[in-house]
Design an enzyme around this catalytic site. Structure first.
Site, short mmCIF file in Angstrom:
data_model
loop_
_atom_site.label_atom_id
_atom_site.label_comp_id
_atom_site.label_asym_id
_atom_site.label_seq_id
_atom_site.Cartn_x
_atom_site.Cartn_y
_atom_site.Cartn_z
N ASP A 11 0.77 -1.25 0.00
CA ASP A 11 0.00 0.00 0.00
C ASP A 11 0.80 1.31 0.00
OD1 ASP A 11 -1.90 -1.95 0.23
OD2 ASP A 11 -2.86 -1.16 2.02
N LYS A 97 -6.86 -5.03 -2.90
CA LYS A 97 -7.66 -5.50 -1.75
C LYS A 97 -8.57 -4.39 -1.25
CE LYS A 97 -4.15 -4.07 1.45
NZ LYS A 97 -4.94 -2.93 1.94
N CYS A 141 -2.17 -2.58 7.65
CA CYS A 141 -2.04 -3.55 6.55
C CYS A 141 -0.73 -4.32 6.58
CB CYS A 141 -2.26 -2.85 5.21
SG CYS A 141 -4.00 -2.40 5.01
C1 VGL Z 1 -4.83 0.87 5.71
C2 VGL Z 1 -6.17 2.03 7.15
C3 VGL Z 1 -7.23 1.90 6.28
C4 VGL Z 1 -3.47 0.33 5.40
C5 VGL Z 1 -5.88 0.71 4.84
O1 VGL Z 1 -3.15 0.14 4.20
O2 VGL Z 1 -2.69 0.11 6.36
N1 VGL Z 1 -4.98 1.51 6.87
N2 VGL Z 1 -7.07 1.25 5.13
#
Ligand code: VGL
Ligand code: ZN
Length: 196
Positions: A11, A97, A141
Site C-alpha cells: 500500500d 484488496k 495492513c
Molecule cells: C490501511 C487504514 C485503512 C493500510 C488501509 O493500508 O494500512 N490503513 N485502510
C-alpha cells in the site's frame, strides 16, 4: 520445490503519504527505502508483489458509511495511485484488496491480481516460501499481512527501514512490531541485511 524469496510491498499509495487523505507521517520515505530492495530483488530475478488498498466509493470501511476511516484509496482516483517515487518496474504484480463494500479487510492476503488469483496462491505458484515485506501502514495492513503470512506457513522478514505507521494511538506501530516478532517474523534494519 524451489524455496524462493519474494518482495511484498504494501500500500505505498498517495493517500497514505503526506498530503493524502489518510497520511502516514513520513509515509513517502518508505518509497526510497523500498526502491533499494526492488533493485536487489529484480537483479536476483525474484518476484515482486505490490498490494494496493482499492476501495469502492461507498464502503463501510469509511467513516461516512459507518467505519472509522476518512475516504481514501478510492478505485482509479489519484489518491489510490502508487506514490510517484516508488519505482515498481514492469514485472511487479499488483494485488488489489479492500474491494468489497461491506468487509473491513487489511491483509494483502485478502487481495487478488488482475486474474482474480489471491496473494497466497501467487506466492505458492512461484515456489515462494519466504517473503520480505515493507510499506504502509505498520499498524494495519503491514501487520495483518505479516500475521496472515506467518499463519499460512510463510517465513516473513520485516524491512524495518521501509515501514511507517498510522499511530492512531501513540505506540501502535511499536506494539505492532513487537506483535509481529512474537508471532515469528524476523526483521532486518537496512538493505545491507538482505541475504540475497
Ligand atoms: C490501511 C487504514 C485503512 C493500510 C488501509 O493500508 O494500512 N490503513 N485502510
Ligand atoms: Zn483502506
Amino acid at each position: 520445490m524451489e524455496n524462493k524469496a519474494a518482495l511484498v510491498i504494501v500500500d505505498v499509495q498517495n493517500d497514505f503519504c503526506p498530503g493524502g487523505a489518510l497520511a502516514v507521517a513520513e509515509g513517502d520515505q518508505v518509497a526510497s527505502a523500498l526502491n533499494r530492495y526492488i533493485e536487489r530483488f529484480a537483479a536476483a530475478g525474484l518476484p515482486i508483489f505490490a498490494t494496493r488498498d482499492w476501495h469502492p466509493a461507498k464502503t463501510s470501511h469509511f467513516k461516512i458509511y459507518g467505519g472509522i476511516w476518512p475516504v481514501h484509496c478510492v478505485q482509479n482516483s489519484r489518491g489510490a495511485e502508487f506514490h510517484p517515487s516508488l519505482r515498481l518496474g514492469s514485472s511487479a504484480v499488483i494485488v488489489s484488496k479492500g474491494t468489497a463494500p461491506d468487509v473491513d479487510s487489511y491483509s494483502g492476503f485478502d487481495g487478488v491480481d488482475a486474474s482474480d488469483v489471491g496473494l497466497a496462491a501467487l506466492l505458492r505458484a512461484g515456489g515462494v516460501e519466504q517473503f520480505f515485506v515493507g510499506g504502509l501502514a505498520t499498524d494495519y495492513c503491514v501487520k495483518q499481512t505479516v500475521l496472515d503470512g506467518l499463519q499460512r506457513g510463510f517465513s516473513v522478514v520485516l524491512l524495518k527501514d521501509a515501514i511507517r505507521g498510522v499511530d492512531l494511538t501513540p505506540g501502535d506501530s511499536q506494539r505492532a512490531l513487537e506483535e509481529m516478532q512474537r508471532a515469528g517474523a524476523q526483521a532486518i534494519d537496512t538493505v545491507d541485511g538482505l541475504p540475497i
